[in-house]
Write an enzyme that holds these catalytic residues in place. Structure first.
Site, PDB file in Angstrom:
ATOM      1  N   ASN A   1      -0.328  10.448   5.759  1.00 20.45           N
ATOM      2  CA  ASN A   1      -1.588  10.018   6.363  1.00 20.45           C
ATOM      3  C   ASN A   1      -2.677  11.089   6.318  1.00 20.45           C
ATOM      4  O   ASN A   1      -3.860  10.782   6.471  1.00 20.45           O
ATOM      5  CB  ASN A   1      -1.338   9.541   7.794  1.00 20.45           C
ATOM      6  CG  ASN A   1      -0.720   8.163   7.807  1.00 20.45           C
ATOM      7  OD1 ASN A   1      -1.395   7.163   7.607  1.00 20.45           O
ATOM      8  ND2 ASN A   1       0.593   8.114   8.012  1.00 20.45           N
TER       9      ASN A   1
ATOM     10  N   THR B   1       0.868  -1.190   0.000  1.00 19.66           N
ATOM     11  CA  THR B   1       0.000   0.000   0.000  1.00 19.66           C
ATOM     12  C   THR B   1       0.900   1.234   0.000  1.00 19.66           C
ATOM     13  O   THR B   1       1.373   1.649  -1.038  1.00 19.66           O
ATOM     14  CB  THR B   1      -0.976  -0.006   1.202  1.00 19.66           C
ATOM     15  OG1 THR B   1      -0.245  -0.249   2.408  1.00 19.66           O
ATOM     16  CG2 THR B   1      -2.027  -1.080   1.037  1.00 19.66           C
TER      17      THR B   1
ATOM     18  N   LYS C   1       4.082  -6.946   3.955  1.00 18.93           N
ATOM     19  CA  LYS C   1       3.801  -5.553   3.658  1.00 18.93           C
ATOM     20  C   LYS C   1       3.433  -4.857   4.957  1.00 18.93           C
ATOM     21  O   LYS C   1       2.875  -5.462   5.876  1.00 18.93           O
ATOM     22  CB  LYS C   1       2.685  -5.405   2.614  1.00 18.93           C
ATOM     23  CG  LYS C   1       1.314  -5.881   3.027  1.00 18.93           C
ATOM     24  CD  LYS C   1       0.484  -4.905   3.817  1.00 18.93           C
ATOM     25  CE  LYS C   1       0.467  -3.548   3.135  1.00 18.93           C
ATOM     26  NZ  LYS C   1      -0.280  -2.557   3.994  1.00 18.93           N
TER      27      LYS C   1
ATOM     28  N   GLU D   1       6.090   4.741   7.466  1.00 17.04           N
ATOM     29  CA  GLU D   1       5.704   5.864   6.608  1.00 17.04           C
ATOM     30  C   GLU D   1       6.511   7.120   6.929  1.00 17.04           C
ATOM     31  O   GLU D   1       6.478   7.628   8.049  1.00 17.04           O
ATOM     32  CB  GLU D   1       4.210   6.134   6.746  1.00 17.04           C
ATOM     33  CG  GLU D   1       3.383   5.044   6.091  1.00 17.04           C
ATOM     34  CD  GLU D   1       1.902   5.146   6.384  1.00 17.04           C
ATOM     35  OE1 GLU D   1       1.116   4.556   5.612  1.00 17.04           O
ATOM     36  OE2 GLU D   1       1.526   5.784   7.366  1.00 17.04           O
TER      37      GLU D   1
ATOM     38  N   THR E   1       1.943  -8.484  12.007  1.00 17.20           N
ATOM     39  CA  THR E   1       2.126  -7.232  11.304  1.00 17.20           C
ATOM     40  C   THR E   1       0.946  -6.997  10.394  1.00 17.20           C
ATOM     41  O   THR E   1      -0.030  -7.710  10.460  1.00 17.20           O
ATOM     42  CB  THR E   1       3.430  -7.260  10.499  1.00 17.20           C
ATOM     43  OG1 THR E   1       3.559  -6.009   9.842  1.00 17.20           O
ATOM     44  CG2 THR E   1       3.427  -8.359   9.479  1.00 17.20           C
TER      45      THR E   1
ATOM     46  N   SER F   1      -6.731  10.061  -0.722  1.00 18.71           N
ATOM     47  CA  SER F   1      -6.656  10.805  -1.981  1.00 18.71           C
ATOM     48  C   SER F   1      -5.320  10.595  -2.688  1.00 18.71           C
ATOM     49  O   SER F   1      -5.178  10.901  -3.845  1.00 18.71           O
ATOM     50  CB  SER F   1      -6.865  12.297  -1.724  1.00 18.71           C
ATOM     51  OG  SER F   1      -5.946  12.772  -0.776  1.00 18.71           O
TER      52      SER F   1
END
Length: 410
Positions: free
Chosen positions: A405, A160, A186, A283, A197, A410
């Site tokens: 985030n 993702t 992932k 991230e 995870t 979008s």
């Protein structure tokens, strides 16, 4: 005869992946769930495999977890796993459950297997329904193969917000046979699991009963996948599945087997490697952070303390800023809920001691900053409450985490 320590028995496989063990195929394709990237993947064993799984402990759980549990409960065997990204199929009610069953059924028909031999997994946006026309299109496009390219295509299909694929492989001689294990995972955000995870898949050619494989996975999960955190949030879709198809031809493994500890170490190394890759790819992250805690009364206390420290937003922010602010560390320890004597705490960043048995150390800020600017950071915490130790992994907290985030949908 010299006894081989389990750690010494394990060898890493060059370019190891989920297809490193014998008897597996994989594939990944773009079906249109994502704009341009691969979004449907599959792992297939040549024969029904023993299996084990761990799932999120969140009360809010996605439909694929229910379907996978049902598949495993049927005969304790799996032969295939079909996965989609882009949509989590979570908080989707009866329709979501129906779609997960249909995804399993369509994959089973496509590859000529009984439905209960398939597991399903999904990852992506919560609260959106699967686009079943695209799911079916993608499954029909899958052509599983045993090549490195096929493994990579699967790894890409399950991502993702990840910036890189995650894979590894290890092998060991067990009972006179070479046992190989490989993994893919992932996970980048919404990582603070209480079982595993985001999504993890491990394959091995070892012969073992599902009950013993489940015991091994549950044991290893507590010290690997459960010891990572990126942002303190647990997903609705967290799941790790292990398949063992027995093609190595070894005598079946069990806790009574003389090489059981070697198998546990093989699974631990595979799981820890994947877990650390997830933490490193948090991230917006720029650094992998490891926290080692020593001197607690119980193993559980040491692990909980390590995870509390690595989960602190203030500790993570200090690491991002290369600021040796050890006060952030001991402050996090203080709200861990664990009992300890602050006057006996020692803290180091790498080899740089900054607090020694409760007394601040006069250290070089320049040297500490230089160390904290590295890509791999280790924080050592010593207590004098007992003999147990624990380790946790995470990442720094950066501006990019908020940016990613703030616009996830979008």
């Amino acid at each position: 005869m010299k006894t081989i320590h389990p750690v010494e028995a394990i060898q890493q496989v060059t370019k190891g992946n989920i297809l490193s063990p014998k008897g597996y195929k994989a594939a990944g394709v773009h079906a249109g769930l994502r704009y341009s990237k691969k979004d449907i993947g599959i792992i297939l064993s040549d024969n029904p495999a023993a299996c084990a799984a761990v799932y999120t402990q969140s009360i809010v759980q996605a439909a694929p977890l229910d379907v996978t549990r049902e598949s495993i409960a049927s005969e304790q065997k799996l032969q295939g796993i079909v996965v989609n990204s882009a949509c989590a199929n979570a908080c989707t009610g009866d329709q979501g459950l129906k779609d997960a069953y249909e995804m399993r059924s369509y994959a089973a028909v496509q590859f000529g297997l009984a439905e209960h031999l398939f597991a399903v997994a999904s990852t992506g946006v919560i609260g959106e329904y699967l686009q079943m026309d695209k799911i079916k299109k993608g499954i029909a496009m899958l052509e599983p193969a045993s090549s490195g390219e096929a493994a990579e295509n699967f790894e890409k299909a399950i991502l993702t917000t990840d910036t890189v694929t995650k894979n590894c492989g290890y092998e060991a001689v067990i009972g006179g046979k070479v046992i190989t294990m490989g993994g893919a995972a992932k996970g980048s955000g919404m990582i603070h699991p209480n079982m595993a995870t985001m999504l993890g898949f491990i394959t091995t050619d070892a012969a073992i009963e599902s009950e013993d494989l489940q015991l091994a996975l549950s044991t290893v999960t507590d010290i690997t996948f459960n010891q990572i955190t990126v942002d303190g949030d647990t997903s609705t879709n967290d799941m790790v599945i292990v398949l063992a198809n027995g093609q190595a031809g070894n005598e079946k493994l069990s806790p009574a087997h003389p090489d059981w500890k070697i198998f546990l170490e093989l699974l631990r190394k595979t799981s820890e490697n994947l877990a650390k890759q997830i933490a490193r790819d948090g991230e917006g992250a720029t650094k992998l952070v490891e926290v080692n805690v020593q001197g607690m009364k119980t193993k559980g206390d040491a692990q909980a303390m390590a995870k509390t420290i690595i989960g602190s937003s203030l500790v993570k922010s200090a690491v991002f800023g290369s600021d040796a602010n050890w006060g952030r560390v001991i402050a996090a320890m203080g709200r861990s809920g664990l009992t300890f004597n602050p006057d006996k705490v020692s803290i180091s960043f790498g080899d740089i001691n900054v607090l020694n048995k409760g007394i601040p150390v006069d250290f070089s800020e320049e040297e500490a900053k230089a160390y904290l600017e590295k890509k791999n950071i280790v924080i050592h915490v010593g207590l004098q409450e007992g003999e147990e130790k624990g380790t946790a992994w995470g990442c720094d907290l950066t501006y990019d985490y908020v940016k990613i985030n703030a616009s996830y949908r979008s």
